[in-house]
Design a protein around this motif. Structure first.
Motif, mmCIF file in Angstrom:
data_model
loop_
_atom_site.group_PDB
_atom_site.id
_atom_site.type_symbol
_atom_site.label_atom_id
_atom_site.label_comp_id
_atom_site.label_asym_id
_atom_site.label_seq_id
_atom_site.Cartn_x
_atom_site.Cartn_y
_atom_site.Cartn_z
ATOM 1 N N PRO A 54 0.932 -1.185 -0.356
ATOM 2 C CA PRO A 54 0.205 -0.098 -0.009
ATOM 3 C C PRO A 54 0.822 1.847 -0.447
ATOM 4 O O PRO A 54 1.740 1.205 0.592
ATOM 5 N N ILE A 55 0.195 2.107 -0.944
ATOM 6 C CA ILE A 55 1.050 3.811 -0.713
ATOM 7 C C ILE A 55 0.960 3.979 0.734
ATOM 8 O O ILE A 55 -0.502 4.211 1.428
ATOM 9 N N ASN A 56 1.806 4.510 1.339
ATOM 10 C CA ASN A 56 1.746 4.985 3.125
ATOM 11 C C ASN A 56 3.480 5.833 3.276
ATOM 12 O O ASN A 56 4.039 5.185 3.251
ATOM 13 N N GLY A 57 2.813 7.232 2.953
ATOM 14 C CA GLY A 57 4.456 7.934 3.200
ATOM 15 C C GLY A 57 4.523 8.758 4.652
ATOM 16 O O GLY A 57 5.205 8.678 5.103
ATOM 17 N N ASP A 58 3.523 7.788 5.516
ATOM 18 C CA ASP A 58 4.005 7.492 7.267
ATOM 19 C C ASP A 58 4.605 6.106 7.429
ATOM 20 O O ASP A 58 3.806 6.059 8.217
ATOM 21 N N PHE A 59 6.128 6.202 6.973
ATOM 22 C CA PHE A 59 6.959 5.049 6.734
ATOM 23 C C PHE A 59 7.263 4.724 8.376
ATOM 24 O O PHE A 59 7.185 3.575 8.138
ATOM 25 N N TYR A 60 7.394 5.213 9.742
ATOM 26 C CA TYR A 60 7.341 5.272 10.821
ATOM 27 C C TYR A 60 5.828 4.832 11.437
ATOM 28 O O TYR A 60 6.339 5.142 12.474
ATOM 29 N N GLU A 61 5.109 5.310 11.069
ATOM 30 C CA GLU A 61 3.701 5.138 11.453
ATOM 31 C C GLU A 61 3.698 6.152 12.293
ATOM 32 O O GLU A 61 2.788 5.364 13.820
ATOM 33 N N LEU A 62 3.656 6.894 12.714
ATOM 34 C CA LEU A 62 3.676 8.622 13.342
ATOM 35 C C LEU A 62 2.274 9.017 13.864
ATOM 36 O O LEU A 62 1.865 9.324 14.744
ATOM 37 N N GLY A 63 1.773 8.124 12.345
ATOM 38 C CA GLY A 63 0.222 8.856 13.019
ATOM 39 C C GLY A 63 -0.141 7.482 14.018
ATOM 40 O O GLY A 63 -1.491 8.501 14.581
ATOM 41 N N LYS A 64 0.051 7.021 14.465
ATOM 42 C CA LYS A 64 -0.605 6.022 15.258
ATOM 43 C C LYS A 64 -0.231 6.034 16.897
ATOM 44 O O LYS A 64 -0.822 4.962 17.692
ATOM 45 N N THR A 65 0.581 7.291 16.556
ATOM 46 C CA THR A 65 0.746 7.590 18.141
ATOM 47 C C THR A 65 0.558 8.411 18.538
ATOM 48 O O THR A 65 0.133 8.597 19.998
ATOM 49 N N LEU A 66 -0.943 9.021 17.842
ATOM 50 C CA LEU A 66 -2.032 9.786 19.257
ATOM 51 C C LEU A 66 -3.073 9.003 19.395
ATOM 52 O O LEU A 66 -3.577 8.097 19.224
ATOM 53 N N PRO A 67 -3.755 9.879 20.567
ATOM 54 C CA PRO A 67 -4.604 9.015 21.085
ATOM 55 C C PRO A 67 -6.199 8.760 20.319
ATOM 56 O O PRO A 67 -5.741 9.398 18.900
ATOM 57 N N GLY A 68 -6.645 7.447 20.813
ATOM 58 C CA GLY A 68 -7.399 7.463 19.773
ATOM 59 C C GLY A 68 -8.188 8.310 19.485
ATOM 60 O O GLY A 68 -8.745 8.641 17.833
ATOM 61 N N LEU B 107 17.852 2.596 -10.237
ATOM 62 C CA LEU B 107 17.650 4.116 -10.603
ATOM 63 C C LEU B 107 16.298 4.217 -9.732
ATOM 64 O O LEU B 107 16.358 5.791 -8.330
ATOM 65 N N VAL B 108 15.518 4.037 -10.300
ATOM 66 C CA VAL B 108 13.712 5.160 -10.044
ATOM 67 C C VAL B 108 13.708 4.926 -8.649
ATOM 68 O O VAL B 108 13.522 5.548 -7.305
ATOM 69 N N GLN B 109 14.210 3.226 -8.014
ATOM 70 C CA GLN B 109 14.037 2.825 -6.701
ATOM 71 C C GLN B 109 15.153 3.584 -5.824
ATOM 72 O O GLN B 109 14.424 4.174 -4.355
ATOM 73 N N ASP B 110 16.230 3.785 -6.377
ATOM 74 C CA ASP B 110 16.602 4.724 -4.917
ATOM 75 C C ASP B 110 16.923 6.380 -5.218
ATOM 76 O O ASP B 110 16.653 6.875 -4.055
ATOM 77 N N LEU B 111 15.457 7.282 -6.172
ATOM 78 C CA LEU B 111 15.006 8.146 -6.209
ATOM 79 C C LEU B 111 14.044 7.718 -5.148
ATOM 80 O O LEU B 111 14.104 9.339 -4.264
ATOM 81 N N LEU B 112 13.502 7.103 -5.336
ATOM 82 C CA LEU B 112 11.996 6.981 -3.825
ATOM 83 C C LEU B 112 12.742 6.580 -2.469
ATOM 84 O O LEU B 112 12.093 7.249 -2.061
ATOM 85 N N VAL B 113 13.985 6.521 -3.064
ATOM 86 C CA VAL B 113 14.068 5.594 -1.379
ATOM 87 C C VAL B 113 14.866 7.836 -0.301
ATOM 88 O O VAL B 113 15.042 7.936 0.394
ATOM 89 N N THR B 114 15.366 8.162 -1.378
ATOM 90 C CA THR B 114 16.230 9.010 -0.867
ATOM 91 C C THR B 114 14.630 10.515 -0.701
ATOM 92 O O THR B 114 14.809 10.926 0.817
ATOM 93 N N MET B 115 13.648 10.210 -1.685
ATOM 94 C CA MET B 115 12.402 10.483 -1.170
ATOM 95 C C MET B 115 12.187 10.155 -0.201
ATOM 96 O O MET B 115 11.987 11.291 0.900
ATOM 97 N N LEU B 116 11.622 9.691 0.743
ATOM 98 C CA LEU B 116 11.229 9.028 1.271
ATOM 99 C C LEU B 116 11.974 9.734 2.706
ATOM 100 O O LEU B 116 11.166 9.436 4.058
ATOM 101 N N GLY B 117 13.748 8.741 2.616
ATOM 102 C CA GLY B 117 14.326 9.074 3.684
ATOM 103 C C GLY B 117 13.956 11.525 4.221
ATOM 104 O O GLY B 117 14.105 11.289 5.596
ATOM 105 N N ASP B 118 14.104 11.704 3.837
ATOM 106 C CA ASP B 118 14.060 13.228 3.689
ATOM 107 C C ASP B 118 12.517 13.266 4.059
ATOM 108 O O ASP B 118 12.584 14.017 5.021
ATOM 109 N N LEU B 119 11.726 12.847 3.925
ATOM 110 C CA LEU B 119 10.001 12.811 3.995
ATOM 111 C C LEU B 119 9.740 12.595 5.745
ATOM 112 O O LEU B 119 9.595 13.017 6.472
ATOM 113 N N THR B 120 10.523 11.871 5.814
ATOM 114 C CA THR B 120 10.250 10.639 7.022
ATOM 115 C C THR B 120 11.407 11.677 8.281
ATOM 116 O O THR B 120 11.020 11.838 9.500
ATOM 117 N N ALA B 121 12.814 11.620 7.675
ATOM 118 C CA ALA B 121 13.309 13.303 8.604
ATOM 119 C C ALA B 121 12.185 14.421 8.650
ATOM 120 O O ALA B 121 12.215 15.057 9.766
#
Length: 452
Positions: free
Chosen positions: A65-79, A348-362
């Motif tokens: 599934p497409i999920n830009g919240d790779f570290y699942e930070l949203g799930k830390t919110l109270p219910g 090359l595409v996967q490498d770019l996507l991972v770079t983007m995801l790393g920046d986004l997660t930071a």
């Protein structure tokens, strides 16, 4: 000889996993006798690996599934707060996504969404009392992110209403002003705008406002211009910040719709945030009663309290804009095929996507901590400024790389990504440029002010 028969049996098992058409095509290209000879020399381990590859190749690929919240930070919110976040996401997907490009392209605002947005009960999200929900700054950040993930224009409209306009009254208004304005603004029955930036004064507003105010009896007379004022073409009131000719201090005023001497003209031909209705405001001997002066706004330090709060929200907007672009690009790379396979399968595409995801997660982890500091009442100007600098820089990089993954299709509005690229430029500039915010942080860490 025993190993030969054993491996010939393995070859039969291998060929049995291939259909007859494949065997026929294989026999045209491969010397079967030679293949038998090669198989007889293989170890059981090598043969098992080949059979495993053949079997795995026949299985359909399961796309995550497409999920830009790779570290699942949203799930830390109270219910209960998580429910609000997901409700906002569903609203943006259902109500805004189908119409975003059309209204952006026409440069118009979808007024019909305001009552629907009011039902979410999220305006003035962190304020206590006056009909406001009183939730956490962390949830407020996630809400800003969810909006910008689909449409940064709608996120900006809401940020002006809930943050800048309501925030000015909540932080700087009298009790009477709070009671009059905050409840209807929370329900989006009254729309607000925020007038600080001027045609010739952007970064220098702290000490260089040219819009003036002068006390005359029980009223104030305002003169000057404001530029880039979001919502101002249709707002019920606009917060105007002006320099007092008497003491040279910055003061705030609630200027009501239809007030004589107040004129708002829509700014045309924008390349970004086209759905947001920005105005050039002209104040000509605009008379405002003392009762509409923000009673607790007596210097730019009071204005800065509002900006500190909303600057954190802009950092979250940058995260949302970047996340929306990344998720669009990730989905597209699985749909777009070149050389007979999805481009998502290329290194090359996967490498770019991972770079983007790393920046986004930071970015996400930074604004997450920023909101925690806001909730703990330890947030300072430099904290918000650093997040604004870093997140908007990384946002620019992510949306640029996302557009590149779309190739030529990336410049077509129907693919959405072009809108994200354009809107990112506005987020990068407003609520303090990179340079000004860098100097705020620089002053904090060195002890020296580099402001001119």
């Amino acid at each position: 000889m025993k190993n030969l028969f054993k491996n010939i049996g393995g070859l039969r098992q291998l060929l049995s996993s291939v259909d007859l058409d494949q065997i026929s095509k294989l026999s045209e290209k491969v010397d079967i006798a030679k293949m038998v000879g090669l198989v007889s020399q293989m170890s059981e381990e090598d043969l098992s690996k080949i059979m495993g590859m053949m079997k795995s190749g026949s299985k359909p690929k399961v796309i995550p599934p497409i999920n830009g919240d790779f570290y699942e930070l949203g799930k830390t919110l109270p219910g209960h707060e998580r429910d609000i976040q997901l409700r906002v996401r569903e609203f943006m997907e259902r109500e805004i996504k189908p119409i975003a490009n059309d209204y952006w392209n026409r440069g118009e605002f979808p007024m019909q969404i305001i009552p629907k947005m009011a039902e979410l009960d999220i305006a003035g999200l962190t304020y206590q009392g006056y009909g406001c929900p009183g939730h956490s700054a962390l949830l407020e950040g996630f809400v800003a992110m969810e909006m910008a993930r689909i449409d940064t224009s709608i996120s900006t409209f809401f940020g002006v209403q809930s943050g800048l306009a309501m925030g000015s009254i909540y932080l700087c208004g009298s009790e009477e002003q709070k009671k009059e304005w905050l409840p209807p603004m929370q329900k989006l029955e009254k729309i607000g705008a925020f007038g600080l930036t001027e045609p010739e004064v952007g970064s220098g507003v702290a000490g260089g406002l040219t819009t003036t105010c002068k006390r005359e009896g029980d009223a104030w007379v305002l003169n000057g211009q404001k530029k880039w004022i979001g919502n101002a073409t249709f707002s019920d009131m606009t917060i105007i910040w002006a320099r007092d000719l008497e003491d040279q201090q910055v003061k705030g005023f609630i200027v009501r719709k239809g007030n004589p001497g107040f004129k708002a003209e829509k700014l045309e031909d924008k390349m970004a945030l086209r759905t947001v209705q920005n105005a050039l405001i002209t104040l000509t001997n605009c008379e405002v009663p003392e009762t509409d002066r923000l009673q607790e706004a007596n210097s730019f330090k009071d204005t800065a309290k509002v900006l500190r709060m909303t600057r954190a929200g802009v950092a979250w907007q940058a995260v949302g804009c970047a996340r929306g672009a990344y998720e669009l690009a990730l989905a597209y790379t699985n749909e777009r095929k070149q050389f007979g396979r999805p481009i998502a399968s290329f290194q090359l595409v996967q490498d770019l996507l991972v770079t983007m995801l790393g920046d986004l997660t930071a970015m996400q982890t930074m604004v997450f901590r920023l909101s925690e500091m806001q909730d703990g009442d330890i947030l300072k100007d430099e904290h918000a400024s650093l997040a604004k600098v870093f997140c908007t820089l990384r946002m620019r990089s992510i949306v640029d790389n996302s557009r590149a993954l779309f190739g030529g299709n990336g410049i077509l509005l129907r693919h959405d990504i072009a809108r994200f690229v354009a809107d990112a430029e506005a987020v990068y500039s407003y609520e303090g440029t990179k340079e000004i915010n860098s100097l705020i942080v620089g002053r904090a860490i060195t002890g020296h002010s580099a402001f001119v």
